[in-house]
Structure formats: C-alpha cells, structure tokens
Design a protein around this motif. Structure first.
Motif, mmCIF file in Angstrom:
data_model
loop_
_atom_site.group_PDB
_atom_site.id
_atom_site.type_symbol
_atom_site.label_atom_id
_atom_site.label_comp_id
_atom_site.label_asym_id
_atom_site.label_seq_id
_atom_site.Cartn_x
_atom_site.Cartn_y
_atom_site.Cartn_z
ATOM 1 N N MET A 1 2.979 1.236 8.192
ATOM 2 C CA MET A 1 4.298 0.681 8.362
ATOM 3 C C MET A 1 4.169 -0.833 8.514
ATOM 4 S SD MET A 1 7.050 1.505 11.422
ATOM 5 C CE MET A 1 7.173 3.199 10.950
ATOM 6 N N LYS A 2 5.175 -1.525 8.078
ATOM 7 C CA LYS A 2 5.198 -2.985 8.216
ATOM 8 C C LYS A 2 6.016 -3.368 9.452
ATOM 9 C CE LYS A 2 4.756 -3.693 3.316
ATOM 10 N NZ LYS A 2 3.880 -4.677 2.835
ATOM 11 N N ALA A 3 5.749 -4.567 9.971
ATOM 12 C CA ALA A 3 6.407 -5.030 11.192
ATOM 13 C C ALA A 3 7.923 -5.086 11.032
ATOM 14 C CB ALA A 3 5.860 -6.392 11.598
ATOM 15 N N THR A 4 8.411 -5.513 9.860
ATOM 16 C CA THR A 4 9.859 -5.589 9.671
ATOM 17 C C THR A 4 10.501 -4.211 9.750
ATOM 18 O OG1 THR A 4 9.193 -6.056 7.382
ATOM 19 C CG2 THR A 4 10.600 -7.653 8.434
ATOM 20 N N ARG A 5 9.833 -3.198 9.201
ATOM 21 C CA ARG A 5 10.390 -1.839 9.249
ATOM 22 C C ARG A 5 10.370 -1.311 10.688
ATOM 23 N NH1 ARG A 5 14.333 1.143 8.430
ATOM 24 N NH2 ARG A 5 13.898 3.357 8.247
ATOM 25 N N HIS A 49 -0.254 0.223 23.453
ATOM 26 C CA HIS A 49 -0.121 -0.932 22.566
ATOM 27 C C HIS A 49 -0.909 -0.602 21.304
ATOM 28 C CE1 HIS A 49 -0.784 -5.426 21.829
ATOM 29 N NE2 HIS A 49 0.493 -5.191 21.642
ATOM 30 N N VAL A 50 -0.265 -0.630 20.133
ATOM 31 C CA VAL A 50 -0.915 -0.184 18.901
ATOM 32 C C VAL A 50 -0.675 -1.169 17.757
ATOM 33 C CG1 VAL A 50 -0.646 2.235 19.572
ATOM 34 C CG2 VAL A 50 1.061 1.183 18.095
ATOM 35 N N ALA A 51 -1.496 -1.067 16.732
ATOM 36 C CA ALA A 51 -1.282 -1.825 15.495
ATOM 37 C C ALA A 51 -0.156 -1.148 14.713
ATOM 38 C CB ALA A 51 -2.550 -1.848 14.663
ATOM 39 N N ILE A 52 0.816 -1.922 14.265
ATOM 40 C CA ILE A 52 1.960 -1.356 13.557
ATOM 41 C C ILE A 52 1.527 -0.619 12.297
ATOM 42 C CG2 ILE A 52 4.051 -1.964 12.272
ATOM 43 C CD1 ILE A 52 4.540 -4.123 14.403
ATOM 44 N N GLY A 53 0.477 -1.077 11.657
ATOM 45 C CA GLY A 53 -0.016 -0.431 10.443
ATOM 46 C C GLY A 53 -0.449 1.009 10.658
ATOM 47 N N GLN A 54 -0.657 1.409 11.901
ATOM 48 C CA GLN A 54 -1.063 2.782 12.212
ATOM 49 C C GLN A 54 0.128 3.698 12.482
ATOM 50 O OE1 GLN A 54 -3.814 2.087 15.472
ATOM 51 N NE2 GLN A 54 -5.530 2.229 14.056
ATOM 52 N N LEU A 55 1.348 3.138 12.465
ATOM 53 C CA LEU A 55 2.542 3.945 12.677
ATOM 54 C C LEU A 55 3.009 4.536 11.358
ATOM 55 C CD1 LEU A 55 4.535 1.595 15.080
ATOM 56 C CD2 LEU A 55 3.107 3.564 15.689
ATOM 57 N N GLU A 56 3.555 5.743 11.425
ATOM 58 C CA GLU A 56 4.032 6.435 10.231
ATOM 59 C C GLU A 56 5.471 6.880 10.458
ATOM 60 O OE1 GLU A 56 3.213 10.667 7.947
ATOM 61 O OE2 GLU A 56 1.734 9.895 9.358
ATOM 62 N N GLU A 57 6.357 6.455 9.571
ATOM 63 C CA GLU A 57 7.760 6.881 9.644
ATOM 64 C C GLU A 57 7.889 8.291 9.087
ATOM 65 O OE1 GLU A 57 12.129 5.504 7.977
ATOM 66 O OE2 GLU A 57 10.435 4.161 7.757
ATOM 67 N N THR A 58 8.587 9.151 9.815
ATOM 68 C CA THR A 58 8.761 10.536 9.369
ATOM 69 C C THR A 58 10.182 10.839 8.940
ATOM 70 O OG1 THR A 58 9.091 11.308 11.626
ATOM 71 C CG2 THR A 58 6.840 11.383 10.764
ATOM 72 N N GLY A 59 11.103 9.888 9.107
ATOM 73 C CA GLY A 59 12.471 10.064 8.641
ATOM 74 C C GLY A 59 13.463 10.289 9.760
ATOM 75 N N PRO A 60 14.754 10.397 9.389
ATOM 76 C CA PRO A 60 15.816 10.584 10.378
ATOM 77 C C PRO A 60 15.638 11.883 11.155
ATOM 78 C CG PRO A 60 16.744 10.042 8.232
ATOM 79 C CD PRO A 60 15.281 10.286 8.034
#
Length: 64
Positions: A1-5, A49-60
């Motif tokens: 994931m990107k920081a803006t998202r 505290h985590v790196a944003i790149g390690q986050l995954e969006e799963t949807g609404p």
C-alpha cells in the motif's frame, strides 16, 4: 500500500479492511514522510508502528 492510500483509508467515512501480516488492523495514524503508520490489531487491541508498504487493503467492510 502507498502512504496516500493509507491516509485516504484513515480519513474515509467508510470502513475499509486492512491487514498487516494476515491480521486485521485499524489505521490509527499515517506518517507520509517516513512511509509508516501506527495500526491497532482488531483482535488483540495492541498498537504497533509498521511500514505502510506491508499493509494490504482488503476492501469495504459491511457493518453487521
């Protein structure tokens, strides 16, 4: 994931699912300059505290 998202998800009126290491988390804050975020595990209620790149969006997420 990107920081803006990550920031969009944080500010969204909708509930948008996010995972960190296959665990559901809630984004508490975003540091775009460092590309990090504080997230809280939904089941364990601890914040990390985590790196944003390690986050995954799963949807609404639909309210129950």
């Amino acid at each position: 994931m990107k920081a803006t998202r990550a920031e969009e998800i944080l500010k969204s009126q909708e509930i948008i699912g996010v995972k960190y290491r296959n665990n559901d988390v809630w984004i508490e804050s975003v540091d775009k300059e460092r590309s990090t975020a504080y997230v809280t595990y939904l089941e364990q209620h601890n914040t990390v505290h985590v790196a944003i790149g390690q986050l995954e969006e799963t949807g609404p997420v639909k309210p129950q």
